[in-house]
Write an enzyme that holds these catalytic residues in place. Structure first.
Site, PDB file in Angstrom:
ATOM      1  N   ARG A  94       0.810  -1.215   0.000  1.00 22.58           N
ATOM      2  CA  ARG A  94       0.000   0.000   0.000  1.00 22.58           C
ATOM      3  C   ARG A  94       0.845   1.268   0.000  1.00 22.58           C
ATOM      4  O   ARG A  94       0.326   2.365  -0.195  1.00 22.58           O
ATOM      5  CB  ARG A  94      -0.952  -0.005   1.211  1.00 22.58           C
ATOM      6  CG  ARG A  94      -2.008  -1.106   1.088  1.00 22.58           C
ATOM      7  CD  ARG A  94      -2.719  -1.363   2.405  1.00 22.58           C
ATOM      8  NE  ARG A  94      -3.481  -0.216   2.827  1.00 22.58           N
ATOM      9  CZ  ARG A  94      -3.906  -0.039   4.081  1.00 22.58           C
ATOM     10  NH1 ARG A  94      -3.624  -0.932   5.008  1.00 22.58           N
ATOM     11  NH2 ARG A  94      -4.609   1.017   4.390  1.00 22.58           N
ATOM     12  N   ASP A 154      -9.845   3.130  -5.853  1.00 26.71           N
ATOM     13  CA  ASP A 154     -10.390   2.796  -4.526  1.00 26.71           C
ATOM     14  C   ASP A 154     -10.074   1.378  -4.044  1.00 26.71           C
ATOM     15  O   ASP A 154      -9.623   1.193  -2.925  1.00 26.71           O
ATOM     16  CB  ASP A 154     -11.913   3.050  -4.502  1.00 26.71           C
ATOM     17  CG  ASP A 154     -12.517   2.802  -3.126  1.00 26.71           C
ATOM     18  OD1 ASP A 154     -11.892   3.200  -2.133  1.00 26.71           O
ATOM     19  OD2 ASP A 154     -13.604   2.220  -3.050  1.00 26.71           O
ATOM     20  N   ARG A 174      -5.931   8.719  -1.498  1.00 27.52           N
ATOM     21  CA  ARG A 174      -5.765  10.036  -0.869  1.00 27.52           C
ATOM     22  C   ARG A 174      -4.299  10.428  -0.740  1.00 27.52           C
ATOM     23  O   ARG A 174      -3.938  11.574  -0.974  1.00 27.52           O
ATOM     24  CB  ARG A 174      -6.453  10.054   0.504  1.00 27.52           C
ATOM     25  CG  ARG A 174      -7.963  10.122   0.381  1.00 27.52           C
ATOM     26  CD  ARG A 174      -8.649  10.110   1.711  1.00 27.52           C
ATOM     27  NE  ARG A 174      -8.485   8.844   2.398  1.00 27.52           N
ATOM     28  CZ  ARG A 174      -9.262   8.407   3.373  1.00 27.52           C
ATOM     29  NH1 ARG A 174     -10.274   9.133   3.781  1.00 27.52           N
ATOM     30  NH2 ARG A 174      -9.054   7.254   3.947  1.00 27.52           N
ATOM     31  N   SER A 176      -4.910  16.906   2.548  1.00 26.16           N
ATOM     32  CA  SER A 176      -5.673  15.968   3.368  1.00 26.16           C
ATOM     33  C   SER A 176      -6.204  16.701   4.593  1.00 26.16           C
ATOM     34  O   SER A 176      -5.427  17.143   5.439  1.00 26.16           O
ATOM     35  CB  SER A 176      -4.785  14.792   3.786  1.00 26.16           C
ATOM     36  OG  SER A 176      -5.567  13.791   4.395  1.00 26.16           O
ATOM     37  N   LEU A 203     -11.513   9.788  -6.457  1.00 27.28           N
ATOM     38  CA  LEU A 203     -10.085   9.733  -6.780  1.00 27.28           C
ATOM     39  C   LEU A 203      -9.693   8.405  -7.416  1.00 27.28           C
ATOM     40  O   LEU A 203     -10.267   7.361  -7.102  1.00 27.28           O
ATOM     41  CB  LEU A 203      -9.248   9.929  -5.500  1.00 27.28           C
ATOM     42  CG  LEU A 203      -9.501  11.206  -4.694  1.00 27.28           C
ATOM     43  CD1 LEU A 203      -8.799  11.116  -3.350  1.00 27.28           C
ATOM     44  CD2 LEU A 203      -9.031  12.445  -5.465  1.00 27.28           C
ATOM     45  N   CYS A 232      -6.568  23.880   6.732  1.00 30.82           N
ATOM     46  CA  CYS A 232      -7.575  23.646   7.780  1.00 30.82           C
ATOM     47  C   CYS A 232      -7.392  24.639   8.938  1.00 30.82           C
ATOM     48  O   CYS A 232      -8.361  25.032   9.591  1.00 30.82           O
ATOM     49  CB  CYS A 232      -7.465  22.222   8.339  1.00 30.82           C
ATOM     50  SG  CYS A 232      -8.251  20.961   7.320  1.00 30.82           S
ATOM     51  N   CYS A 263     -21.878   8.099   5.408  1.00 31.83           N
ATOM     52  CA  CYS A 263     -22.128   9.265   6.264  1.00 31.83           C
ATOM     53  C   CYS A 263     -21.378  10.456   5.677  1.00 31.83           C
ATOM     54  O   CYS A 263     -20.211  10.325   5.300  1.00 31.83           O
ATOM     55  CB  CYS A 263     -21.651   8.986   7.687  1.00 31.83           C
ATOM     56  SG  CYS A 263     -21.865  10.386   8.820  1.00 31.83           S
ATOM     57  N   ASN A 307     -33.548 -10.421  -3.365  1.00 29.44           N
ATOM     58  CA  ASN A 307     -32.177 -10.245  -3.866  1.00 29.44           C
ATOM     59  C   ASN A 307     -32.192  -9.719  -5.294  1.00 29.44           C
ATOM     60  O   ASN A 307     -31.414  -8.825  -5.657  1.00 29.44           O
ATOM     61  CB  ASN A 307     -31.416 -11.579  -3.829  1.00 29.44           C
ATOM     62  CG  ASN A 307     -31.056 -11.977  -2.412  1.00 29.44           C
ATOM     63  OD1 ASN A 307     -30.908 -11.123  -1.540  1.00 29.44           O
ATOM     64  ND2 ASN A 307     -30.926 -13.262  -2.175  1.00 29.44           N
TER      65      ASN A 307
END
Length: 381
Positions: free
Chosen positions: A57, A134, A141, A152, A169, A188, A240, A280
């Protein structure tokens, strides 16, 4: 062809095929991310949905040994629904997060990246590439941040100067040594609105997320939702948006550039009661094209049942009783019993007591007890 000229041609072509923002970075190791992921693992903050090892990763060359650069792309999606349908007492509605409005973005971004890939391979004979959206090993990110797409934010989203954080992305690793772009400065500042607004306190500190407490993650789990999160769920059936909606950088951000991402009213804000009895096949036909369907209907149904309890929807009692009595899945039966208790009619309590005489699953019986406990709370107040 000189790589700087090729880079400019790629940027121009990306605009023609519907990519809203593109950035370039090196294929160097993501050292800071590696340490952060190790810390997340130690704290058990991970979701379990992550693909690959920490090394895979954070080390692009493990995925493409001859990697020299990574191209990052961003595509904007809407933040507001025009003429959104309203919940009524007779027909309560749930909500899918904005990232699940319209066509599944994985397909749309992969399509754009594959067009970009074909363009590059046409220009450079020995071009080697690997596309990810993804579900790949790399952190979208982290790549986007280093490629100058955005910074970020404290809410762990990439915040772009143009589109706020409402962007999808994706990236492409390549063996072409492009000149890297400069990162965007973090702005931020002292703002902590996202952290203060998070319903479950999942944003532990700026930029650090305890995924196990994040509602977006919890809506995708298939087991019982832990008690402390049920009242926080509200009418969310998937995802969310709270930490994005409260962000000042998103205040007037609402882009309707791509028709594929326009929300379909009855899918983005589905009626909750019909979700209880959907087959289903019907689920796949209705919701199969959106990203929020990837875990199947069970989590969505469980969340819909909790949503009906949240609304104390007395019109749903009969259907919830049928679910509690007849559904073959213990998690769904148990959650229905809890929701019936939350709604709190005499009919609901009586049905729970009656169902306890024939129920054999211990966890379902435990949920039934929880449902009945709501009646005791009411009578002792």
């Amino acid at each position: 062809m000189h790589t700087d000229q090729l880079k400019q041609e790629i940027i121009q072509y990306s605009k023609e095929i519907g990519i809203d923002k593109i950035g370039f970075t090196t294929a160097d190791v993501f050292s800071e991310l590696k340490e952060r992921l190790k810390r997340q693992q130690e704290l058990a903050y991970q979701s379990g949905f992550e693909k690959g090892s920490i090394e895979e990763r954070t080390e692009p060359k493990r995925l493409l040994p001859e990697a020299q650069s990574i191209i990052s792309i961003a595509i904007a999606y809407p933040s507001r629904m025009k003429d959104a349908p309203k919940s009524t007492k007779e027909e309560r509605r749930g909500i899918f997060a904005r990232a699940s409005w319209g066509t599944d973005y994985h397909h749309v971004l992969r399509n754009r990246l594959e067009k970009l890939e074909a363009f590059i391979q046409e220009k450079v004979n020995d071009a080697n590439t690997k596309v990810m959206v993804d579900t790949g090993e790399l952190s979208d990110r982290a790549v986007a941040e280093r490629a100058g797409i955005g910074f970020s934010g404290k809410n762990t989203s990439i915040i772009t100067p143009e589109f706020g954080s409402f962007v999808y992305l994706g990236e492409m690793i390549t063996n072409i040594p492009f000149t890297p772009d400069s990162p965007v400065e973090d702005s931020c500042g002292d703002c902590r609105k996202c952290m203060d607004a998070c319903p479950t306190g999942a944003l532990v500190q700026g930029g650090q997320l305890n995924t196990q407490r994040c509602i977006a993650f919890l809506t995708q789990t298939k087991d019982y939702l832990p008690d402390e999160f049920r009242t926080k769920l509200g009418n969310r059936v998937y995802g969310c948006d709270t930490c994005q909606v409260v962000c000042p950088k998103n205040k007037k951000v609402d882009f309707h550039i791509h028709p594929e991402f326009e929300p379909e009213h009855d899918i983005a804000k589905p009626k909750l009661k019909p979700m209880l009895r959907i087959s289903n096949r019907e689920f796949k036909e209705t919701f199969g094209h959106i990203s929020g369907s990837w875990r199947g209907k069970k989590p969505i149904q469980r969340n819909a049942i909790i949503g009906l309890g949240h609304y104390k929807d007395t019109t749903a009692v009969e259907e919830l009783i049928a679910v509690m009595n007849n559904d073959p899945r213990p998690v769904i039966r148990g959650t229905a019993a809890w929701s019936l208790g939350k709604i709190g009619t005499n009919e609901a309590y009586e049905a729970i007591r009656e169902a306890m005489n024939t129920e054999t699953d211990e966890q379902v019986l435990f949920e039934m007890e929880k449902g009945l406990a709501f009646q005791k709370e009411v009578t002792t107040k």
